[in-house]
Design an enzyme around this catalytic site. Structure first.
Site, mmCIF file in Angstrom:
data_model
loop_
_atom_site.group_PDB
_atom_site.id
_atom_site.type_symbol
_atom_site.label_atom_id
_atom_site.label_comp_id
_atom_site.label_asym_id
_atom_site.label_seq_id
_atom_site.Cartn_x
_atom_site.Cartn_y
_atom_site.Cartn_z
ATOM 1 N N HIS A 1 0.830 -1.206 0.000
ATOM 2 C CA HIS A 1 0.000 0.000 0.000
ATOM 3 C C HIS A 1 0.863 1.254 0.000
ATOM 4 C CE1 HIS A 1 -3.171 2.790 1.709
ATOM 5 N NE2 HIS A 1 -3.858 2.140 0.774
ATOM 6 N N CYS A 2 2.010 1.177 0.638
ATOM 7 C CA CYS A 2 2.889 2.343 0.791
ATOM 8 C C CYS A 2 3.529 2.777 -0.517
ATOM 9 C CB CYS A 2 3.987 2.047 1.799
ATOM 10 S SG CYS A 2 3.396 1.503 3.412
#
Length: 339
Positions: free
Chosen positions: A327-328
């Protein structure tokens, strides 16, 4: 009114940033492994929607060799490779696309971080996407927020209220700015992030490895079943808090617990490996894997939550070694008018 659509809303594309030489990837082997890991995520997402990768000047040819022919490349000066945090947060009013360009200061001006170039990436990506840029004075990152699309946002006290980011800001001021930019009306404040996220390359408490909305009224939450890990008690408290919360519509939250991988230590400290740090793209869940017995269990949980999506697991251990997860390194651009 502009608002941030939930991640499960239709996307126009995904934005990413290519790893370059910097303190996060401090040797040639580490950088090569990072590039292979970022490329694996990009290729997984590209199966389902377009991907644009921002690369440092002169790095496009090397990126192309790992990414393949069907990922768009654009060159811009970069410091690091965490597009969720350095990129813009896209918002829509149902028709038009805009983007919030938060103030970025290297995750709280950390000693190793450089951010002179990354602080400009939000506006650059917004411009490339044809969006109107909304500039915010709040020091914030995309990994520090998660919305349900119906007025609720998840935050952590150690990020938005931390003196390293926003000294002098009150909780009320932070909430007012968040709500104004995202179109939310209720903030749920978690006390902090996972223990490993306060290590050398940690973010000091991003919410997107702790809890995330799966749909309105439903939250997936990281749990650590082993009492030997300091996150055991922390996660128990967070799960209990979330189960006692209501969202912006007044609904009690349903909390789906997702157990951490079995490994307790990684990269010289407490592991913060988390399946919560997944990415929803059109028709798919791109889910972290860790060559761990619980990988299959996590995949089954997300398949039940998203029965109409394909669950694709990508090894995220190299990404977590740099300070984040799938997600990062991804940032969604919603399809304007389809939120």
């Amino acid at each position: 009114m502009f608002r941030m659509p939930p991640e499960w809303a239709p996307h126009e594309r995904t934005w990413m940033a290519w790893p370059g030489p910097n303190p996060t990837f401090d040797d040639a082997d580490g950088l090569a492994r990072a590039r292979e890991a970022w490329a694996a995520v990009a290729r997984a997402v590209r199966r389902f929607e377009p991907v644009t990768m921002v690369t440092g000047p002169g790095q496009s040819a090397g990126a192309r060799a790992l990414l393949g022919p069907d990922i768009e490349l654009v060159e811009r000066e970069l410091d690091d490779a965490w597009m969720r945090d350095i990129g813009p947060t896209f918002v829509t009013d149902g028709e038009r696309l805009a983007a919030v360009d938060w103030t970025f200061n290297g995750w709280g001006a950390q000693s190793w971080a450089r951010w002179g170039h990354d602080a400009k990436i939000g506006a650059y990506v917004s411009d490339l996407a044809g969006a109107r840029t909304h500039t915010s004075e709040l020091v914030n990152e995309g990994g520090a927020i998660h919305v349900d699309g119906e007025g609720t946002v998840l935050l952590t006290e150690t990020v938005q209220l931390g003196a390293e980011r926003n000294p002098g800001w009150t909780r009320e001021q932070v909430e007012a700015e968040i709500h104004a930019r995202l179109g939310t009306t209720k903030a749920i404040w978690l006390p902090r992030g996972l223990s490993g996220d306060y290590g050398e390359f940690g973010t000091r408490g991003h919410v997107d490895i702790v809890a995330a909305f799966a749909r309105p009224g439903v939250v997936v939450a990281h749990t650590q079943p082993d009492p030997a890990h300091p996150d055991h008690e922390l996660c128990r408290g967070i799960v209990a808090q979330l189960r006692a919360e209501t969202d912006a519509k007044g609904r009690p939250l349903e909390v789906v617990e997702v157990q951490a991988p079995t490994v307790l230590e990684a990269d010289g400290g407490w592991a913060d490996y988390s399946y919560i740090n997944h990415y929803l793209c059109n028709g798919a869940v791109v889910l972290c894997s860790f060559d761990d017995p619980r990988d299959a269990e996590a995949a089954a949980v997300f398949q039940r939550l998203f029965p109409d999506r394909t669950v694709v697991q990508v090894d995220a251990r190299t990404i977590f070694a740099g300070g984040g997860g799938i997600h990062c390194i991804t940032q969604q651009q919603p399809l304007a008018g389809r939120s």
